[in-house]
Design a protein around this motif. Structure first.
Motif, PDB file in Angstrom:
ATOM      1  N   THR A 320     -40.168 -32.102 -48.218  1.00 40.84           N
ATOM      2  CA  THR A 320     -41.257 -31.275 -48.174  1.00 40.84           C
ATOM      3  C   THR A 320     -41.164 -29.776 -47.177  1.00 40.84           C
ATOM      4  OG1 THR A 320     -43.122 -32.805 -49.423  1.00 40.84           O
ATOM      5  CG2 THR A 320     -43.890 -30.270 -48.897  1.00 40.84           C
ATOM      6  N   GLY A 321     -41.186 -30.270 -46.650  1.00 42.17           N
ATOM      7  CA  GLY A 321     -40.526 -28.616 -45.813  1.00 42.17           C
ATOM      8  C   GLY A 321     -39.627 -28.312 -46.006  1.00 42.17           C
ATOM      9  N   ARG A 322     -38.386 -29.028 -45.973  1.00 41.35           N
ATOM     10  CA  ARG A 322     -37.289 -28.808 -46.272  1.00 41.35           C
ATOM     11  C   ARG A 322     -37.317 -28.215 -47.714  1.00 41.35           C
ATOM     12  NH1 ARG A 322     -32.161 -29.700 -45.132  1.00 41.35           N
ATOM     13  NH2 ARG A 322     -32.538 -31.271 -43.777  1.00 41.35           N
ATOM     14  N   GLY A 323     -37.677 -28.377 -48.907  1.00 42.02           N
ATOM     15  CA  GLY A 323     -38.247 -27.585 -50.169  1.00 42.02           C
ATOM     16  C   GLY A 323     -38.531 -26.595 -50.052  1.00 42.02           C
ATOM     17  N   LEU A 324     -40.195 -26.443 -49.004  1.00 39.95           N
ATOM     18  CA  LEU A 324     -40.657 -24.940 -48.658  1.00 39.95           C
ATOM     19  C   LEU A 324     -39.785 -24.084 -47.712  1.00 39.95           C
ATOM     20  CD1 LEU A 324     -43.776 -23.898 -48.644  1.00 39.95           C
ATOM     21  CD2 LEU A 324     -43.909 -24.649 -46.722  1.00 39.95           C
ATOM     22  N   VAL A 325     -39.226 -24.383 -47.069  1.00 42.21           N
ATOM     23  CA  VAL A 325     -37.742 -23.581 -46.850  1.00 42.21           C
ATOM     24  C   VAL A 325     -37.142 -22.975 -47.431  1.00 42.21           C
ATOM     25  CG1 VAL A 325     -35.895 -23.213 -44.407  1.00 42.21           C
ATOM     26  CG2 VAL A 325     -38.041 -24.516 -44.163  1.00 42.21           C
ATOM     27  N   TYR A 326     -37.262 -23.590 -48.413  1.00 45.10           N
ATOM     28  CA  TYR A 326     -35.391 -23.343 -49.031  1.00 45.10           C
ATOM     29  C   TYR A 326     -36.696 -21.934 -50.790  1.00 45.10           C
ATOM     30  CZ  TYR A 326     -32.286 -27.484 -48.936  1.00 45.10           C
ATOM     31  OH  TYR A 326     -31.715 -28.440 -48.345  1.00 45.10           O
ATOM     32  N   LEU A 327     -37.227 -22.493 -50.711  1.00 48.98           N
ATOM     33  CA  LEU A 327     -38.563 -21.532 -51.338  1.00 48.98           C
ATOM     34  C   LEU A 327     -38.278 -20.593 -50.926  1.00 48.98           C
ATOM     35  CD1 LEU A 327     -40.195 -24.122 -52.873  1.00 48.98           C
ATOM     36  CD2 LEU A 327     -38.577 -22.678 -54.396  1.00 48.98           C
ATOM     37  N   ILE A 328     -38.755 -20.150 -49.577  1.00 48.27           N
ATOM     38  CA  ILE A 328     -38.906 -19.108 -48.710  1.00 48.27           C
ATOM     39  C   ILE A 328     -38.161 -18.405 -48.629  1.00 48.27           C
ATOM     40  CG2 ILE A 328     -39.376 -18.446 -46.577  1.00 48.27           C
ATOM     41  CD1 ILE A 328     -41.421 -20.626 -46.028  1.00 48.27           C
ATOM     42  N   ALA A 329     -37.051 -19.100 -48.214  1.00 49.87           N
ATOM     43  CA  ALA A 329     -35.249 -18.467 -48.559  1.00 49.87           C
ATOM     44  C   ALA A 329     -34.933 -17.336 -49.952  1.00 49.87           C
ATOM     45  CB  ALA A 329     -34.220 -18.628 -48.571  1.00 49.87           C
ATOM     46  N   ALA A 330     -35.709 -18.335 -50.835  1.00 50.12           N
ATOM     47  CA  ALA A 330     -35.293 -17.823 -51.798  1.00 50.12           C
ATOM     48  C   ALA A 330     -36.332 -15.879 -52.276  1.00 50.12           C
ATOM     49  CB  ALA A 330     -35.612 -18.711 -53.195  1.00 50.12           C
ATOM     50  N   ALA A 331     -37.838 -16.061 -51.798  1.00 52.54           N
ATOM     51  CA  ALA A 331     -38.547 -15.152 -51.634  1.00 52.54           C
ATOM     52  C   ALA A 331     -37.957 -13.581 -50.955  1.00 52.54           C
ATOM     53  CB  ALA A 331     -39.881 -15.743 -51.838  1.00 52.54           C
ATOM     54  N   ALA A 332     -37.650 -14.780 -49.431  1.00 51.56           N
ATOM     55  CA  ALA A 332     -37.248 -13.880 -48.686  1.00 51.56           C
ATOM     56  C   ALA A 332     -36.424 -12.409 -49.169  1.00 51.56           C
ATOM     57  CB  ALA A 332     -36.664 -14.260 -47.229  1.00 51.56           C
ATOM     58  N   GLU A 333     -35.471 -13.774 -49.870  1.00 49.56           N
ATOM     59  CA  GLU A 333     -34.327 -12.533 -50.573  1.00 49.56           C
ATOM     60  C   GLU A 333     -33.979 -11.890 -52.063  1.00 49.56           C
ATOM     61  OE1 GLU A 333     -30.264 -14.006 -53.158  1.00 49.56           O
ATOM     62  OE2 GLU A 333     -30.831 -15.618 -52.368  1.00 49.56           O
ATOM     63  N   HIS A 334     -35.400 -12.098 -52.573  1.00 49.12           N
ATOM     64  CA  HIS A 334     -36.316 -11.621 -53.878  1.00 49.12           C
ATOM     65  C   HIS A 334     -36.968 -10.466 -53.152  1.00 49.12           C
ATOM     66  CE1 HIS A 334     -38.767  -9.983 -57.374  1.00 49.12           C
ATOM     67  NE2 HIS A 334     -39.821 -10.257 -56.317  1.00 49.12           N
ATOM     68  N   LEU A 335     -37.472 -10.671 -52.111  1.00 46.59           N
ATOM     69  CA  LEU A 335     -38.359  -8.379 -51.409  1.00 46.59           C
ATOM     70  C   LEU A 335     -37.327  -8.643 -50.756  1.00 46.59           C
ATOM     71  CD1 LEU A 335     -41.427 -11.193 -50.294  1.00 46.59           C
ATOM     72  CD2 LEU A 335     -40.718  -9.461 -52.387  1.00 46.59           C
ATOM     73  N   GLU A 336     -35.823  -9.157 -50.789  1.00 46.46           N
ATOM     74  CA  GLU A 336     -34.738  -8.006 -50.034  1.00 46.46           C
ATOM     75  C   GLU A 336     -35.185  -8.044 -48.693  1.00 46.46           C
ATOM     76  OE1 GLU A 336     -34.195  -4.505 -51.743  1.00 46.46           O
ATOM     77  OE2 GLU A 336     -32.729  -5.441 -52.989  1.00 46.46           O
ATOM     78  N   MET A 337     -35.772  -8.966 -48.152  1.00 44.93           N
ATOM     79  CA  MET A 337     -36.188  -9.292 -46.615  1.00 44.93           C
ATOM     80  C   MET A 337     -35.611  -9.750 -45.289  1.00 44.93           C
ATOM     81  SD  MET A 337     -39.801 -10.825 -45.443  1.00 44.93           S
ATOM     82  CE  MET A 337     -39.551 -12.791 -44.832  1.00 44.93           C
ATOM     83  N   ASN A 338     -35.012  -9.696 -43.970  1.00 47.12           N
ATOM     84  CA  ASN A 338     -33.486 -10.827 -43.445  1.00 47.12           C
ATOM     85  C   ASN A 338     -34.752 -11.283 -42.639  1.00 47.12           C
ATOM     86  OD1 ASN A 338     -31.906 -11.915 -41.961  1.00 47.12           O
ATOM     87  ND2 ASN A 338     -30.752  -9.966 -41.026  1.00 47.12           N
ATOM     88  N   LEU A 339     -34.319 -13.101 -43.315  1.00 46.16           N
ATOM     89  CA  LEU A 339     -35.630 -13.949 -43.277  1.00 46.16           C
ATOM     90  C   LEU A 339     -35.009 -14.261 -41.638  1.00 46.16           C
ATOM     91  CD1 LEU A 339     -37.155 -16.583 -43.851  1.00 46.16           C
ATOM     92  CD2 LEU A 339     -35.331 -17.944 -44.197  1.00 46.16           C
ATOM     93  N   LYS A 340     -33.549 -13.823 -40.832  1.00 42.94           N
ATOM     94  CA  LYS A 340     -33.362 -14.497 -39.451  1.00 42.94           C
ATOM     95  C   LYS A 340     -33.812 -13.016 -39.103  1.00 42.94           C
ATOM     96  CE  LYS A 340     -29.506 -14.144 -35.990  1.00 42.94           C
ATOM     97  NZ  LYS A 340     -27.654 -14.961 -36.585  1.00 42.94           N
ATOM     98  N   GLY A 341     -35.028 -13.362 -38.114  1.00 40.68           N
ATOM     99  CA  GLY A 341     -35.511 -12.429 -36.556  1.00 40.68           C
ATOM    100  C   GLY A 341     -36.753 -12.769 -37.056  1.00 40.68           C
TER     101      GLY A 341
END
Length: 546
Positions: A320-341
């Motif tokens: 569940t935690g891993r899946g949530l992070v997969y989706l956060i990464a996809a949402a960040a990409e959609h928003l053109e937001m750099n997840l690093k930092g």
């Protein structure tokens, strides 16, 4: 159960001291307010909020049954337990006939008997008054009705899907370790929809579990499984108890008895439980063993989320935690937001929240705040997730963690951050605080953390909401993998599990995102419509019997 507030109506100084002393030593704490007269009692009831009232029947300004009746009428929905002397048992019994939850005889009260009487009074009253009146169930129905209205769902199907197809409520006893005390608790198993295949859903142990809450979770599981295109309907179960006050032996006896009570309802081709709040792979092992003992042979596929050595799947505990992070990464990409930092706040440091924090840290995000039931820890420069995990392994809770500032859960939700992940309880983000949420992505690891009114506020403020039926679907998806591996007697590697999980979650995310953009609706409603329409298609394809 959590701490309870008691109004003690007793004019005897010695009796007051004895009762307060006994309650102060209870395993579950009681907050006691004392009054000596009926007039004081009625005034306290009118201005206070009590969980239970403990009342003597003989007071300076009132005596006998009239005392009880006046307290009872003023108490409203608050349960009343009567205190009596050994010479007034007939009077006490009469009070019970008139509505008292129980009576206790002075001079024969020990701490255990007193605490249990008060706990049971509170629990019975809750069961009688609020089984279906759950805020979570109201939220689930509101969300469904909103999506059904937008998509134009057939009225017949709408009425059918508002309520679960099957429910089971059980009360059952289990022995405490001293074998002199037997607890009676409430348990539930709810199957929302049987159309799609076997039903699937977790088992939670929590002091606030009721029929409405379990029904809401089962409904959300239906939409979740349909959205992920898994061959399951939604189910959920639970026991109303605080597992943190039980020993390992007590927990095992509770689990085995509960499994026996719901035995006819579960099975690898009927209904497959899994871990949820307050349960884990050890509890699933006990459930599997109990079911297998009754059937006469080992049935690993009756549950998922069990230990790998018993047929559990690689990656299930952190799914569940891993899946949530997969989706956060996809949402960040959609928003053109750099997840690093990026900065992260995680409410809830249990299985879901701690794993999400760990995986986000590995991707370069900075976790600035986390919390559990004891409160939050905040450090604007970043917290070490590995240090937090080591601390909670040793101390069980976050309270006292040295490398951060103590902060309340409420304050933590309003911290400025890039990603806010509520991974604890329902109804955390409401109409009252939604306009103070300062994140770019709200990633829901918990079920129902955001109310419908808050959804609209967040949508107007352009906060990207990753809704729970997408965000926390990793658990049931890997549970599906475990079930498939069990039925095929075949084992997949962790890399295979994670790759398949990523594919399924991202596919669901993109379908919901496309619908959200196409229909100009929020992500939650878009995801719900995706799930609801799949259920609608299945219902229409199967037809109506007879």
């Amino acid at each position: 159960m959590a701490s309870a507030k008691v109004l003690l109506i007793e004019d005897g100084q010695v009796d007051r001291m004895v009762i307060k002393g006994l309650l102060s030593k209870a395993v579950v704490p009681f907050e006691v307010e004392t009054v000596e007269t009926l007039a004081e009692a009625l005034a306290a009831i009118s201005r206070g909020s009590f969980d239970v009232i403990l009342s003597d029947l003989t007071l300076p300004d009132s005596q006998g049954l009239d005392t009880f009746l006046r307290v009872f009428q003023s108490a409203g929905d608050v349960p009343v337990v009567v205190l009596t002397g050994s010479d007034d048992l007939t009077l006490a019994a009469k009070a019970v006939e008139e509505g008292a939850e129980a009576y206790l005889v002075k001079g024969k009260i020990d701490g255990n008997r007193l605490a249990r009487a008060l706990r049971y009074a509170i629990q019975r009253t809750a069961a009688e008054q609020a089984e279906w009146q759950s805020p979570m169930y109201q939220l689930a129905k509101q969300q469904f009705l909103k999506a059904a209205q937008i998509v134009g769902l057939d009225d017949n199907l709408r009425e059918r899907l508002l309520f679960p197809q099957r429910t089971m409520t059980v009360t059952f006893p289990f022995r405490r370790d001293d074998y002199q005390e037997v607890e009676t608790v409430f348990g539930y198993r709810v199957q929302h929809l049987l159309t799609m295949g076997p039903t699937k859903g977790g088992i939670r142990y929590h002091e606030d579990v009721n029929l409405g809450e379990v029904s809401a979770l089962a409904m959300w599981m239906t939409w979740k499984c349909a959205l992920m295109r898994l061959p399951f309907g939604g189910a959920k179960g639970g026991v109303r108890i605080d597992p943190t006050i039980l020993t390992g032996h007590e927990l095992q006896r509770l689990t085995r008895r509960f499994t026996t009570e719901i035995l006819d309802m579960i099975g690898p081709d009927k209904d497959i439980p899994a871990p949820d709040m307050g349960t884990n792979e050890r509890v699933m092992a006990w459930m599997m063993d109990t079911y297998s003992q009754q059937i006469g042979y080992t049935v690993p596929t009756v549950v998922t989320g069990k230990p790998v050595v018993l047929g559990g799947s690689q990656g299930r505990s952190e799914a569940t935690g891993r899946g949530l992070v997969y989706l956060i990464a996809a949402a960040a990409e959609h928003l053109e937001m750099n997840l690093k930092g990026s900065t992260v706040v995680v409410q809830g440091f249990g299985n879901v929240g701690s794993n999400a924090a760990r995986f986000l840290e590995e991707l370069g995000a900075r976790v600035v705040a986390v919390s559990d039931v004891t409160g939050g820890i905040y450090n604007p420069h970043g917290l070490s997730v590995s240090s937090l995990l080591a601390y909670t392994r040793e101390n069980r809770v976050l309270a006292g963690y040295p490398d951060g500032e103590a902060i309340s859960n409420e304050e933590m939700l309003e911290l400025p951050c890039d990603i806010l992940a509520p991974a604890a309880m329902q109804n955390q983000i409401t109409h009252d605080n939604a306009d103070r949420i300062k994140c770019k992505i709200l990633a829901e690891g918990a079920n129902g953390p955001t109310t419908l009114e808050a959804d609209e506020i967040l949508h107007d403020r352009d906060v990207f909401v990753l809704p729970d039926i997408v965000g926390n679907a990793g658990g049931v998806t890997v549970s599906y993998f475990e079930w498939v591996q069990g039925t095929q007697n075949y084992t997949w590697t962790l890399d295979e599990i994670n790759s398949r999980l990523h594919t399924i979650l991202l596919n669901a995310f993109r379908r919901a995102l496309d619908r959200s953009a196409r229909q100009k609706i929020d992500m939650r409603t878009a995801a719900l419509i995706e799930g609801i329409q799949r259920v609608e298609q299945a219902k229409l394809a199967r037809g109506l019997f007879p």
